[in-house]
Design a protein around this motif. Structure first.
Motif, PDB file in Angstrom:
ATOM      1  N   MET A  13      14.295  66.096 -45.876  1.00 29.50           N
ATOM      2  CA  MET A  13      14.663  66.527 -47.230  1.00 29.50           C
ATOM      3  C   MET A  13      15.857  65.738 -47.745  1.00 29.50           C
ATOM      4  N   GLN A  14      16.818  65.463 -46.874  1.00 30.57           N
ATOM      5  CA  GLN A  14      17.985  64.688 -47.278  1.00 30.57           C
ATOM      6  C   GLN A  14      17.597  63.272 -47.702  1.00 30.57           C
ATOM      7  N   GLN A  15      16.581  62.738 -47.069  1.00 30.87           N
ATOM      8  CA  GLN A  15      16.159  61.368 -47.372  1.00 30.87           C
ATOM      9  C   GLN A  15      15.612  61.221 -48.790  1.00 30.87           C
ATOM     10  N   THR A  16      15.178  62.318 -49.397  1.00 26.35           N
ATOM     11  CA  THR A  16      14.633  62.246 -50.753  1.00 26.35           C
ATOM     12  C   THR A  16      15.723  62.000 -51.799  1.00 26.35           C
ATOM     13  N   HIS A  17      16.978  62.032 -51.387  1.00 19.44           N
ATOM     14  CA  HIS A  17      18.093  61.813 -52.322  1.00 19.44           C
ATOM     15  C   HIS A  17      18.791  60.474 -52.084  1.00 19.44           C
ATOM     16  N   THR A  18      18.151  59.593 -51.336  1.00 20.93           N
ATOM     17  CA  THR A  18      18.770  58.312 -51.012  1.00 20.93           C
ATOM     18  C   THR A  18      18.253  57.208 -51.930  1.00 20.93           C
ATOM     19  N   PRO A  19      19.003  56.102 -52.070  1.00 24.32           N
ATOM     20  CA  PRO A  19      18.517  54.955 -52.857  1.00 24.32           C
ATOM     21  C   PRO A  19      17.212  54.392 -52.314  1.00 24.32           C
ATOM     22  N   GLU A  20      17.031  54.432 -50.990  1.00 27.79           N
ATOM     23  CA  GLU A  20      15.798  53.917 -50.395  1.00 27.79           C
ATOM     24  C   GLU A  20      14.587  54.713 -50.865  1.00 27.79           C
ATOM     25  N   ARG A  25       9.529  55.573 -54.102  1.00 28.87           N
ATOM     26  CA  ARG A  25       8.856  56.246 -55.212  1.00 28.87           C
ATOM     27  C   ARG A  25       8.395  55.225 -56.257  1.00 28.87           C
ATOM     28  N   GLN A  26       9.213  54.248 -56.541  1.00 24.76           N
ATOM     29  CA  GLN A  26       8.854  53.235 -57.523  1.00 24.76           C
ATOM     30  C   GLN A  26       7.650  52.419 -57.052  1.00 24.76           C
ATOM     31  N   LEU A 157       3.000  51.037 -45.296  1.00 20.91           N
ATOM     32  CA  LEU A 157       3.664  51.841 -44.266  1.00 20.91           C
ATOM     33  C   LEU A 157       5.187  51.902 -44.419  1.00 20.91           C
ATOM     34  N   PRO A 158       5.863  50.814 -44.802  1.00 20.73           N
ATOM     35  CA  PRO A 158       7.317  50.925 -44.986  1.00 20.73           C
ATOM     36  C   PRO A 158       7.716  51.891 -46.096  1.00 20.73           C
ATOM     37  N   HIS A 159       6.752  52.290 -46.947  1.00 20.27           N
ATOM     38  CA  HIS A 159       7.057  53.169 -48.078  1.00 20.27           C
ATOM     39  C   HIS A 159       6.474  54.567 -47.902  1.00 20.27           C
ATOM     40  N   ARG A 160       6.085  54.920 -46.668  1.00 21.20           N
ATOM     41  CA  ARG A 160       5.441  56.220 -46.467  1.00 21.20           C
ATOM     42  C   ARG A 160       6.408  57.391 -46.546  1.00 21.20           C
ATOM     43  N   ALA A 166       3.364  63.898 -52.781  1.00 25.43           N
ATOM     44  CA  ALA A 166       4.164  63.514 -53.938  1.00 25.43           C
ATOM     45  C   ALA A 166       3.411  62.499 -54.798  1.00 25.43           C
ATOM     46  N   PHE A 167       2.707  61.570 -54.148  1.00 22.74           N
ATOM     47  CA  PHE A 167       1.946  60.575 -54.890  1.00 22.74           C
ATOM     48  C   PHE A 167       0.766  61.213 -55.618  1.00 22.74           C
ATOM     49  N   ILE A 168       0.084  62.151 -54.948  1.00 25.63           N
ATOM     50  CA  ILE A 168      -1.031  62.858 -55.588  1.00 25.63           C
ATOM     51  C   ILE A 168      -0.550  63.611 -56.822  1.00 25.63           C
ATOM     52  N   GLU A 169       0.658  64.156 -56.756  1.00 27.69           N
ATOM     53  CA  GLU A 169       1.222  64.834 -57.930  1.00 27.69           C
ATOM     54  C   GLU A 169       1.374  63.855 -59.094  1.00 27.69           C
TER      55      GLU A 169
END
Length: 326
Positions: A13-20, A25-26, A157-160, A166-169
């Motif tokens: 969950m913490q990782q969803t707030h990082t620049p990476e 997501r982009q 894979l590096p973007h999983r 989230a992508f389906i949304e």
């Protein structure tokens, strides 16, 4: 244990707030407009209308000689065995796909994130899902389909960290009101081949070996077909969990048989096009189950699940997750 599964979930969950994560997501957001739907297999009833979905399994085991030949073929083509198995699975799906564009679709790929050393011994669901885009035109050879799958895997894979849900949304929001694509990708590939073998030790819970088809049950929401690939005594277990009520009678059995035949063909060095292989293995129509049998395959009936107490009594020599039975 010093750590628990809750810490893993908290870290995710913490990782969803990082620049990476924003970069991940982009990466997926840029593909929303062109991303394909799931393969549309012939159905007797829609998944949403199946009131009491119950999974059953069809299992076959490739002999070590066939599996070793497939591994060598993948290595020769500069890809992994998992990528080759996914490519061949995609070719079979194309044969039964009823979409207008049957050559371009997407699968759900189950990947595993139990990589941190501090997670050793922690029990939990470390599976994450990623959507994998497939291009499988009729004129493409096995090598070309494999190359496409392998390049997509290397890129995706590096973007999983940006999950399939989230992508389906994003896809659903794009298609809202159009009904063009929907939000379901119910055909899944689960490969156990990427993980290193797990050694039995005083600290381990299991030895990572397939112990055979003793008892099996599976209930996974929004999944209609799960192709599971499991190493076993030098060979390969190919198990398809599916919901029989969804599909015309015997169809999944015929598809599984065609997949096993295709694996054997490729192990022997065949590299025809998708269309040529279709005519060779199933003709102009769909195959009878008997047509795709091969001497290197052992079919195993799946027994229904039985109470855990019964399973414990029958498996006293195996390590248990809870307690100690001697």
């Amino acid at each position: 244990l010093k750590h628990g599964f809750d810490e893993f979930v908290s870290l995710k969950m913490q990782q969803t707030h990082t620049p990476e994560y924003i970069i991940h997501r982009q990466y997926w957001s840029e593909r929303v407009g062109t991303f394909p739907p799931a393969p549309s297999l012939p159905l007797s009833v829609q998944l949403a209308d199946c009131e009491h979905p119950r999974f059953e399994g069809i299992t076959g085991i490739l002999d070590a000689s066939v599996w070793e030949a497939l591994e060598a073929r993948a290595k020769h083509l500069n890809a992994t065995p998992t990528a080759l198995l996914i490519a061949l699975f995609a070719i079979v799906l194309r044969w039964w796909n009823t979409n207008d564009d049957k050559d371009h679709f997407a699968l759900t790929l189950a990947t595993f994130e139990r990589t941190q050393s501090w997670l050793k011994g922690v029990i939990g669901d470390f599976t994450t899902a990623m959507l994998l885009e497939i291009h499988c035109p009729p004129s493409a050879s096995v090598q070309e389909v494999l190359r496409s799958v392998w390049h997509k895997l290397l890129a995706d894979l590096p973007h999983r960290a940006f999950s399939s849900m989230a992508f389906i949304e994003l896809l659903t929001n794009e298609d809202e009101g159009q009904g063009a694509r929907g939000a379901e990708y119910p055909v899944v590939v689960t490969s156990m081949l990427a993980s290193a073998p797990i050694e039995r030790s005083s600290e381990g819970l299991f030895d990572g070996q397939y112990i055979g088809n003793m008892f099996s049950t599976s209930q996974t929401p929004q999944v209609s077909l799960d192709c599971q690939l499991i190493p076993h005594q030098g060979g390969l277990v190919v198990k398809w969990d599916h919901i029989p009520a969804l599909f015309p009678g015997g169809m999944i059995g015929r598809m599984h048989a065609a997949y096993i035949s295709l694996l054997s063909e490729v192990a022997r060095g065949s590299d025809g096009t998708c269309e040529q292989l279709q005519h060779r293995l199933i003709g102009d129509g769909q195959p009878d189950e008997a047509e795709a049998q091969h001497s290197a395959v052992h079919r195993i009936p799946i027994q229904p699940a039985k109470p855990i107490e019964y399973q414990v009594q029958q498996s006293r020599e195996l390590d248990a997750v809870l307690g100690a039975i001697k």
